[in-house]
Write an enzyme that holds these catalytic residues in place. Structure first.
Site, PDB file in Angstrom:
ATOM      1  N   SER A 164       0.845  -1.194   0.000  1.00 36.19           N
ATOM      2  CA  SER A 164       0.000   0.000   0.000  1.00 36.19           C
ATOM      3  C   SER A 164       0.878   1.242   0.000  1.00 36.19           C
ATOM      4  O   SER A 164       2.017   1.206   0.486  1.00 36.19           O
ATOM      5  CB  SER A 164      -0.887   0.008   1.256  1.00 36.19           C
ATOM      6  OG  SER A 164      -1.533   1.252   1.431  1.00 36.19           O
ATOM      7  N   TYR A 190       0.094   0.050  10.600  1.00 37.51           N
ATOM      8  CA  TYR A 190      -0.284  -0.425   9.272  1.00 37.51           C
ATOM      9  C   TYR A 190       0.808  -0.109   8.258  1.00 37.51           C
ATOM     10  O   TYR A 190       1.219  -0.968   7.466  1.00 37.51           O
ATOM     11  CB  TYR A 190      -1.596   0.214   8.846  1.00 37.51           C
ATOM     12  CG  TYR A 190      -2.089  -0.234   7.491  1.00 37.51           C
ATOM     13  CD1 TYR A 190      -2.434  -1.560   7.248  1.00 37.51           C
ATOM     14  CD2 TYR A 190      -2.214   0.680   6.443  1.00 37.51           C
ATOM     15  CE1 TYR A 190      -2.891  -1.972   6.005  1.00 37.51           C
ATOM     16  CE2 TYR A 190      -2.672   0.278   5.193  1.00 37.51           C
ATOM     17  CZ  TYR A 190      -3.006  -1.048   4.984  1.00 37.51           C
ATOM     18  OH  TYR A 190      -3.452  -1.448   3.746  1.00 37.51           O
TER      19      TYR A 190
END
Length: 320
Positions: A164, A190
């Site tokens: 990501s 994350y």
């Protein structure tokens, strides 16, 4: 990835609005065996559907077997694929990962490490590992290394790591990966796990080139899926506005979001390419970071990649 001069940036005729079906059109995967983790939701469904439509024998590796069975039936109905299997896999549970690896028999041609958790509250596995790092990185690390022999038997296997642009938020903080000393912050956790996905691709590409295994990472784009179950609509809107600097960021459809995964899994355009990071069906620009574009230098650092591999092996060994 050795040397100081990176390879030329790879581009394809596809882009941000290309779909998985468009990318796989004309590709024949008959006889090829594919595993997609998290294949019962979000872009995992469309990744799996596209690969099955090209003739692959597909295994959906999922936590929810009922959802997996529904997805398998839907893929069969929409593609005519006859070999669509469902197997249990909980990446946060190392016993589950070990069971999946043990049960796998024969070669594996394509592994798409698609499953993940995003911006969860502070949660830990029974080992005390931070959940996002444990799921997004350690689970996939154990799965992929456990399946190494099966991948090597393919002769030309591909591993796809879904990362990501959130990797921009944090390198891997080796001094405190599991937030035992520093305050827990969901997005930093994350981001760290997504950087780890890229570093895994860098090191695996180096280690496994002799086995004919290609390993690449990617940013799928902004797609509204169950991945964001821990993130409110208000928080998403705030983050999108902050990242875009006041401009509107476009959501991709799941079919568009799956396109880069499918490109790396199946397209002849990237045959033999390994250890790189892609976005919008093209290799990302290195070191030039936009709201959702570019790959951070620290995510491609071969020394950090080698260190992460060793740390991951050591961490998994502590539970033996």
């Amino acid at each position: 990835m050795n040397g100081t001069t990176p390879p030329a940036r790879l581009t394809t005729p596809f882009g941000a609005e290309s779909t998985a079906a468009e990318v796989v059109a004309g590709v024949d995967l008959t006889g090829r065996r594919v595993v997609v983790t998290g294949g019962a939701s979000g872009i995992g469904v469309e990744t799996a559907r596209a690969l099955a439509s090209a003739g692959a024998e597909l295994t959906l590796a999922v936590r929810d077997l009922a959802a997996g069975a529904r997805t398998a039936a839907d893929i069969t109905a929409t593609t005519g694929a006859k070999q669509v299997h469902v197997a249990h896999l909980d990446l946060a549970d190392q016993s589950s990962v070990a069971d999946f690896v043990t049960a796998w028999d024969g070669p594996l041609d394509i592994l798409v490490n698609n499953a993940g958790v995003m911006a969860s509250p502070e949660l830990r596995t029974p080992e005390g590992w931070e959940l996002q790092f444990a799921t997004n990185h350690l689970g996939h690390f154990a799965l992929t290394t456990g399946l190494h022999e099966a991948l090597a038997r393919s002769g030309a296997a591909r591993v796809v790591a879904v990362s990501s642009s959130a990797h921009h938020r944090s390198p891997v903080v080796f001094e405190d990966i599991h937030f035992r000393e520093r305050p827990y912050e969901p997005w930093s956790a994350y981001g760290q796990s997504k950087t780890a996905n890229v570093l895994f691709a860098v090191e695996a590409a180096e280690r496994w080139a002799r086995d004919g295994i290609s390993v690449n990472a990617l940013m799928p784009g902004g797609i509204r899926t169950n991945l964001q179950r821990y993130v409110s609509d208000e928080e998403l809107a705030r983050l999108r506005a902050q990242a875009a600097g006041g401009t509107e960021l476009r959501w991709k459809s799941p079919e568009e979001g799956a396109a880069t995964s499918v490109l790396l899994a199946a397209s002849p355009l990237v045959a033999g390419v390994s250890g790189r990071y892609f976005e919008d069906c093209n290799e990302a620009v290195r070191g030039v970071l936009g709201a959702r574009t570019g790959v951070a230098e620290y995510a491609l650092d071969p020394e950090a990649a080698a260190r992460l591999w060793q740390v991951s092996e050591d961490t998994l060994a502590t539970r033996d």
